[in-house]
Scaffold this active site. Sequence first.
Site, PDB file in Angstrom:
ATOM      1  N   HIS A   1       0.881  -1.178   0.000  1.00 28.80           N
ATOM      2  CA  HIS A   1       0.000   0.000   0.000  1.00 28.80           C
ATOM      3  C   HIS A   1       0.916   1.225   0.000  1.00 28.80           C
ATOM      4  O   HIS A   1       2.030   1.184   0.537  1.00 28.80           O
ATOM      5  CB  HIS A   1      -0.842  -0.045   1.281  1.00 28.80           C
ATOM      6  CG  HIS A   1      -1.919   0.979   1.379  1.00 28.80           C
ATOM      7  ND1 HIS A   1      -1.659   2.292   1.719  1.00 28.80           N
ATOM      8  CD2 HIS A   1      -3.258   0.891   1.205  1.00 28.80           C
ATOM      9  CE1 HIS A   1      -2.803   2.952   1.746  1.00 28.80           C
ATOM     10  NE2 HIS A   1      -3.792   2.133   1.441  1.00 28.80           N
TER      11      HIS A   1
ATOM     12  N   ASP B   1       3.044  -4.788   7.848  1.00 26.56           N
ATOM     13  CA  ASP B   1       1.828  -3.979   7.771  1.00 26.56           C
ATOM     14  C   ASP B   1       0.643  -4.945   7.872  1.00 26.56           C
ATOM     15  O   ASP B   1       0.277  -5.597   6.894  1.00 26.56           O
ATOM     16  CB  ASP B   1       1.814  -3.197   6.446  1.00 26.56           C
ATOM     17  CG  ASP B   1       0.488  -2.477   6.212  1.00 26.56           C
ATOM     18  OD1 ASP B   1      -0.401  -2.551   7.091  1.00 26.56           O
ATOM     19  OD2 ASP B   1       0.354  -1.843   5.155  1.00 26.56           O
TER      20      ASP B   1
ATOM     21  N   GLN C   1      -4.731  -5.361   6.993  1.00 25.20           N
ATOM     22  CA  GLN C   1      -5.816  -6.232   6.533  1.00 25.20           C
ATOM     23  C   GLN C   1      -5.820  -7.561   7.285  1.00 25.20           C
ATOM     24  O   GLN C   1      -6.873  -8.203   7.409  1.00 25.20           O
ATOM     25  CB  GLN C   1      -5.682  -6.503   5.017  1.00 25.20           C
ATOM     26  CG  GLN C   1      -5.784  -5.264   4.145  1.00 25.20           C
ATOM     27  CD  GLN C   1      -7.184  -4.654   4.113  1.00 25.20           C
ATOM     28  OE1 GLN C   1      -8.177  -5.297   4.443  1.00 25.20           O
ATOM     29  NE2 GLN C   1      -7.272  -3.383   3.730  1.00 25.20           N
TER      30      GLN C   1
ATOM     31  N   LYS D   1     -10.623  -0.309  10.190  1.00 23.22           N
ATOM     32  CA  LYS D   1     -10.863  -1.538   9.407  1.00 23.22           C
ATOM     33  C   LYS D   1     -11.134  -2.715  10.350  1.00 23.22           C
ATOM     34  O   LYS D   1     -11.517  -3.782   9.924  1.00 23.22           O
ATOM     35  CB  LYS D   1      -9.657  -1.850   8.529  1.00 23.22           C
ATOM     36  CG  LYS D   1      -9.435  -0.778   7.461  1.00 23.22           C
ATOM     37  CD  LYS D   1      -8.321  -1.147   6.530  1.00 23.22           C
ATOM     38  CE  LYS D   1      -7.664   0.048   5.907  1.00 23.22           C
ATOM     39  NZ  LYS D   1      -8.243   0.466   4.644  1.00 23.22           N
TER      40      LYS D   1
ATOM     41  N   CYS E   1      -4.754   2.330  -3.765  1.00 20.11           N
ATOM     42  CA  CYS E   1      -3.508   2.832  -3.152  1.00 20.11           C
ATOM     43  C   CYS E   1      -2.351   1.857  -3.362  1.00 20.11           C
ATOM     44  O   CYS E   1      -1.475   1.709  -2.491  1.00 20.11           O
ATOM     45  CB  CYS E   1      -3.684   3.120  -1.660  1.00 20.11           C
ATOM     46  SG  CYS E   1      -4.828   4.454  -1.352  1.00 20.11           S
TER      47      CYS E   1
HETATM   48  C1  LIG Z   1      -2.591  -2.866   3.671  1.00 12.06           C
HETATM   49  C2  LIG Z   1      -2.889  -1.460   4.101  1.00 12.06           C
HETATM   50  N1  LIG Z   1      -1.941  -0.747   4.704  1.00 12.06           N
HETATM   51  C3  LIG Z   1      -2.169   0.507   5.119  1.00 12.06           C
HETATM   52  C4  LIG Z   1      -3.374   1.117   4.922  1.00 12.06           C
HETATM   53  C5  LIG Z   1      -3.592   2.511   5.410  1.00 12.06           C
HETATM   54  O1  LIG Z   1      -4.595   2.567   6.383  1.00 12.06           O
HETATM   55  P1  LIG Z   1      -5.014   3.983   6.961  1.00 12.06           P
HETATM   56  O2  LIG Z   1      -5.490   4.780   5.793  1.00 12.06           O
HETATM   57  O3  LIG Z   1      -6.098   3.690   7.943  1.00 12.06           O
HETATM   58  O4  LIG Z   1      -3.807   4.564   7.587  1.00 12.06           O
HETATM   59  C6  LIG Z   1      -4.389   0.422   4.270  1.00 12.06           C
HETATM   60  C7  LIG Z   1      -5.691   1.055   3.963  1.00 12.06           C
HETATM   61  O5  LIG Z   1      -6.324   0.745   2.982  1.00 12.06           O
HETATM   62  C8  LIG Z   1      -4.151  -0.923   3.873  1.00 12.06           C
HETATM   63  O6  LIG Z   1      -5.112  -1.656   3.294  1.00 12.06           O
END
Ligand SMILES: Cc1ncc(COP(=O)(O)O)c(C=O)c1O
Length: 406
Positions: free
Chosen positions: A122, A201, A204, A227, A364
């Site tokens: 992401h 990270d 998900q 999420k 993203c």
């Molecule tokens: C895998 C992953 N990492 C990071 C993020 C970023 O999350 P946030 O926008 O809540 O910081 C997302 C959001 O879609 C994501 O799916």
Amino acid sequence: MTDSPNYRADFPVLAQTMNGKPLAFLDTAASAQKPQSVIDAMDAVLETGYSNIHRGLYRISQDLTAGFEAVRAKIARFIGAKSEKEIVFTRNATESINLVAQTWGRTHLKQGDEIILTAMEHHANIVPWQLLQKDIGFTIRIIPVLENGHLDYDTYENLLNEKTKLVACVHISNAIGTVNFVNEIIEKARKFNPEIKVLIDGTQAVVHGAINVAEMDCDFYTFTGHKLYGPTGIGVLYGKTESLETMPPYQGGGDMIERVSFDGTTFKEPPYRFEAGTPAIVEVIGLGAAVDYLMDIGMENIQAYERALADYAAQALEEVKGIKLYNGSNTQSIFPFTLEGAHPSDIGMILDQCGVAVRAGHHCCMPLMQRFGIEGTVRASLGLYSNRQDIDQLVKGLRKVKDMLD
Ligand SMILES: Cc1ncc(COP(=O)(O)O)c(C=O)c1O
């Protein structure tokens, strides 16, 4: 297994219709809906016990401070951290990663070093490192993604070298659902050089199954509250104690200091050192209620339910004429696809008319889209409240798209 244990009934927003149809909410990977218990917990604070925390000498402040800190301990248990001192509250996963980049990264990386990311990250796990790279001048190496949506683990091994200082990798891809073999990634890094740090990270992943960061042996694990069926404005950074202790503050201000004078300032121990200013108090309470909700159901039950539903969805979607699915084996709850002759945004808009909420675009993950030579996909993503009716409604909607655009 029965179709649905009816977790859906716990989510008031799902009782409504959208464009005259039952709301088939298939955009949980973007942000999850909230159960009534989360809404109630946040309301209760605002209605009966709100104040600032950590400094009040009066009862409602002390009670709320205890409630706030109890959530830290709960989250530590939820993800298998050894201590609640390893849990830093942030605004979201994005801020968790920026915090690591700007504190650990700025302290420990130098020109000539290398860090390893993957081609399925992401943007939240790419851009913070690029911003830092501009100042420091280290090299970013990329683990490629194979045609089947998996990481190229052989290339990963070859990328590890004596200059490698960090590996930062997504646990489950938000764009294609691949569940990465993070244990293997961590083991290989440790075997090559125990000093290499590994950031996972887990944004998900933490939503779909049990996580144990201590067993995983990562140095950092990041996720976001909204999420995880909790509110927006609250995220989590797990950091191993020995890593957090080497990191300077992220931002300066109240609540993170021991003593301030114009001759110099001393800082609190982690995690408080990283939490400058009044935190997202009500949101932390909401996140605690979300974690209670999930732990009451049991992450293993959620995983089993979602896997069965994902099998149903995979089969149903494969039967749609002209569909190309972009998730391969070992994927979880995320169905990205394109439909012959239809632009993803048009598909999204027609599905909206059918009461189906999906995401269309690059999710993203522009480098990953470039890897597959596409601009974007439509993404249907499942949560614990999803059911077979949602999938059936999606498939029916896709047939309508074909009829309208063919
Ligand atoms: C895998 C992953 N990492 C990071 C993020 C970023 O999350 P946030 O926008 O809540 O910081 C997302 C959001 O879609 C994501 O799916």
